[in-house]
Design an enzyme around this catalytic site. Structure first.
Site, PDB file in Angstrom:
ATOM      1  N   TYR A   1      20.890  41.974  43.536  1.00 24.33           N
ATOM      2  CA  TYR A   1      21.866  42.543  42.605  1.00 24.33           C
ATOM      3  C   TYR A   1      22.358  41.470  41.630  1.00 24.33           C
ATOM      4  O   TYR A   1      22.287  41.638  40.404  1.00 24.33           O
ATOM      5  CB  TYR A   1      23.048  43.139  43.390  1.00 24.33           C
ATOM      6  CG  TYR A   1      24.193  43.532  42.509  1.00 24.33           C
ATOM      7  CD1 TYR A   1      24.085  44.605  41.631  1.00 24.33           C
ATOM      8  CD2 TYR A   1      25.388  42.810  42.521  1.00 24.33           C
ATOM      9  CE1 TYR A   1      25.137  44.954  40.792  1.00 24.33           C
ATOM     10  CE2 TYR A   1      26.444  43.155  41.695  1.00 24.33           C
ATOM     11  CZ  TYR A   1      26.301  44.228  40.827  1.00 24.33           C
ATOM     12  OH  TYR A   1      27.342  44.564  39.997  1.00 24.33           O
TER      13      TYR A   1
ATOM     14  N   THR B   1      28.655  40.233  36.670  1.00 20.94           N
ATOM     15  CA  THR B   1      29.313  40.254  37.984  1.00 20.94           C
ATOM     16  C   THR B   1      29.536  38.851  38.527  1.00 20.94           C
ATOM     17  O   THR B   1      28.750  37.931  38.233  1.00 20.94           O
ATOM     18  CB  THR B   1      28.435  41.041  38.989  1.00 20.94           C
ATOM     19  OG1 THR B   1      28.943  40.855  40.307  1.00 20.94           O
ATOM     20  CG2 THR B   1      26.995  40.568  38.979  1.00 20.94           C
TER      21      THR B   1
HETATM   22  N1  UFG Z   1      35.484  44.852  53.420  1.00 20.01           N
HETATM   23  C1  UFG Z   1      35.920  45.229  54.671  1.00 20.01           C
HETATM   24  N2  UFG Z   1      35.729  46.516  55.052  1.00 20.01           N
HETATM   25  C2  UFG Z   1      35.133  47.449  54.259  1.00 20.01           C
HETATM   26  C3  UFG Z   1      34.699  47.061  52.960  1.00 20.01           C
HETATM   27  C4  UFG Z   1      34.885  45.741  52.586  1.00 20.01           C
HETATM   28  O1  UFG Z   1      36.455  44.405  55.422  1.00 20.01           O
HETATM   29  O2  UFG Z   1      34.988  48.603  54.681  1.00 20.01           O
HETATM   30  C5  UFG Z   1      35.728  43.469  52.985  1.00 20.01           C
HETATM   31  C6  UFG Z   1      34.483  42.706  52.596  1.00 20.01           C
HETATM   32  O3  UFG Z   1      33.921  42.091  53.723  1.00 20.01           O
HETATM   33  C7  UFG Z   1      35.057  41.725  51.580  1.00 20.01           C
HETATM   34  C8  UFG Z   1      36.163  42.527  50.895  1.00 20.01           C
HETATM   35  O4  UFG Z   1      36.506  43.554  51.813  1.00 20.01           O
HETATM   36  O5  UFG Z   1      35.651  40.633  52.216  1.00 20.01           O
HETATM   37  C9  UFG Z   1      35.742  43.176  49.588  1.00 20.01           C
HETATM   38  O6  UFG Z   1      34.542  43.898  49.794  1.00 20.01           O
HETATM   39  P1  UFG Z   1      33.975  44.952  48.747  1.00 20.01           P
HETATM   40  O7  UFG Z   1      32.785  45.596  49.379  1.00 20.01           O
HETATM   41  O8  UFG Z   1      35.083  45.805  48.281  1.00 20.01           O
HETATM   42  O9  UFG Z   1      33.551  44.061  47.529  1.00 20.01           O
HETATM   43  P2  UFG Z   1      32.608  42.763  47.472  1.00 20.01           P
HETATM   44  O10 UFG Z   1      33.528  41.583  47.308  1.00 20.01           O
HETATM   45  O11 UFG Z   1      31.649  42.712  48.574  1.00 20.01           O
HETATM   46  O12 UFG Z   1      31.778  43.077  46.182  1.00 20.01           O
HETATM   47  C10 UFG Z   1      32.255  42.801  44.921  1.00 20.01           C
HETATM   48  C11 UFG Z   1      31.665  43.777  43.911  1.00 20.01           C
HETATM   49  C12 UFG Z   1      30.187  43.613  43.834  1.00 20.01           C
HETATM   50  C13 UFG Z   1      29.863  42.185  43.539  1.00 20.01           C
HETATM   51  C14 UFG Z   1      30.505  41.277  44.557  1.00 20.01           C
HETATM   52  C15 UFG Z   1      30.302  39.834  44.251  1.00 20.01           C
HETATM   53  O13 UFG Z   1      31.989  45.079  44.272  1.00 20.01           O
HETATM   54  O14 UFG Z   1      29.672  44.426  42.821  1.00 20.01           O
HETATM   55  O15 UFG Z   1      31.893  41.507  44.580  1.00 20.01           O
HETATM   56  O16 UFG Z   1      29.968  39.175  45.411  1.00 20.01           O
HETATM   57  F1  UFG Z   1      28.538  41.978  43.591  1.00 20.01           F
END
Ligand code: UFG
Length: 336
Positions: free
Chosen positions: A143, A119
């Protein structure tokens, strides 16, 4: 090709089930093991053998021998970043300790190739974007650390035993099989595109935007969204390379090398659905970096793979089609 089967752990889950499809479509034989804690047996393509079993089960070496497994693709694990902060031992058990056991089973059974779901969370808060594989790995949550520890185990094991490996460091995986054979089905999703298509199908009344004051072009978080079927095909290409070059192992970013902000993603969802989904502007989520974008030059030159679905609207369309199909399934099949 491969003188035996590929074992896919977590093959009943989101990314694993797409890898199963990509392997079968490429002519590999597959055996899935999955404990069905977050996966669904119906998500496993009928051409694959299926064994309901955890990766740390002492019977795994027997399954490897019985099916003549010559490669393992390891997807099983826990994936929710905030949960890893509140329950770190779950992550060190399900991701690190269980994988240690699986690697030991692989070594014992003489399995020569191992592909691991890593990841972008291994990088923590990046010093620069795009992020290259040689940049520092300083996870900021259990994680990411649980996955980085597994990368380290693989490095050490490959130096000591006749096994090579590829770790693919995923950026933001989204979308669904374009033929509608699989998609993201686990309930309680936290990922942006999944949440947005749930809102589009009436499962939610709005989408929260977490943070509007990041140093990005519109103040919202920027991510590198990769279509799950492209990612699955990257695993197949990585496996072919491991088979062709047994002495070599690889750590590769899996992303497209470009980012979209939360607002740009939600604009795409509005475009594709022809709706205006309500956006609730909220504060930042703990631990979210402003921008995560892959430098993908290594994966492009190392494996025989090129993105086919690098199109945000297309990713959203496929995710939406799956979400609609899921809504029509019998409730018992929809999720637990
Ligand atoms: N976001 C929102 N609203 C939501 C969900 C997400 O604004 O309801 C934003 C988050 O703040 C972020 C972006 O959308 O800016 C993407 O968020 P996600 O939760 O879809 O994904 P992440 O980037 O947090 O997580 C991903 C992978 C993880 C991994 C991570 C690395 O899904 O497994 O990248 O930091 F660990």
């Amino acid at each position: 090709m491969l003188d035996g089967k590929v074992m896919v752990t977590g093959g009943a889950g989101y990314i694993g089930s797409h890898a199963v499809l990509a392997l079968l479509d490429a002519g590999f034989e597959v055996v899935v093991i999955d404990n069905l804690v977050t996966g669904f047996d119906w998500a496993v393509d009928g051409r694959a053998a299926f064994v309901e079993m955890a990766v740390e089960d002492p019977r795994v070496p027997g399954v490897l021998a019985e099916h003549g497994v010559r490669a393992i693709m390891h997807f099983a694990g826990s994936v929710v970043v905030p949960e890893s902060v509140s329950d770190p031992l779950k992550y060190y058990r399900n991701n690190t300790a269980a994988t240690r056991s699986l690697i030991e089973s692989a070594v014992t059974a003489g399995v020569p190739h191992f592909i691991f779901s890593s990841t972008a969370a291994t990088y923590g808060t990046p010093e620069r974007v795009p992020i290259s594989e040689s940049d520092p790995t300083r996870p900021i949550n259990p994680y990411g650390m649980s996955k980085l520890m597994t990368e380290t185990m693989l490095r050490d094991v490959a130096a000591a035993h006749p096994i090579n490996y590829a770790c693919l460091r995923y950026f933001n995986v989204a979308g669904a099989d374009p033929q509608g054979r699989s998609g993201q089905s686990t309930v309680g999703a936290t990922h942006l595109i999944k949440i947005a298509v749930e809102a589009a199908t009436g499962k939610r009344d709005a989408v929260s935007v977490f943070g509007t004051d990041f140093e990005t072009r519109d103040g919202t978080g920027v991510r590198d969204y990769i279509h799950v079927s492209d990612l699955a095909e990257a695993h197949v290409a990585a496996l072919k390379l491991l088979i062709a070059q047994p002495g070599e192992s690889h750590i590769l970013n899996a992303g497209y090398g470009r980012g979209f902000s939360v607002m740009e993603v939600l604009d795409a969802v509005d475009r594709v659905t022809n709706m205006t989904i309500e956006r609730r502007l909220e504060g930042r989520r703990a631990g979210d970096p402003a921008e995560l974008v892959a430098d993908n030059s290594a994966i492009l030159k190392t494996i025989d793979w090129a993105p086919k679905r690098d199109d945000l609207d297309g990713i959203v369309k496929d995710a939406l089609a799956w979400e609609r199909a899921l809504a029509e399934r019998a409730p018992a099949e929809r999720g637990r």
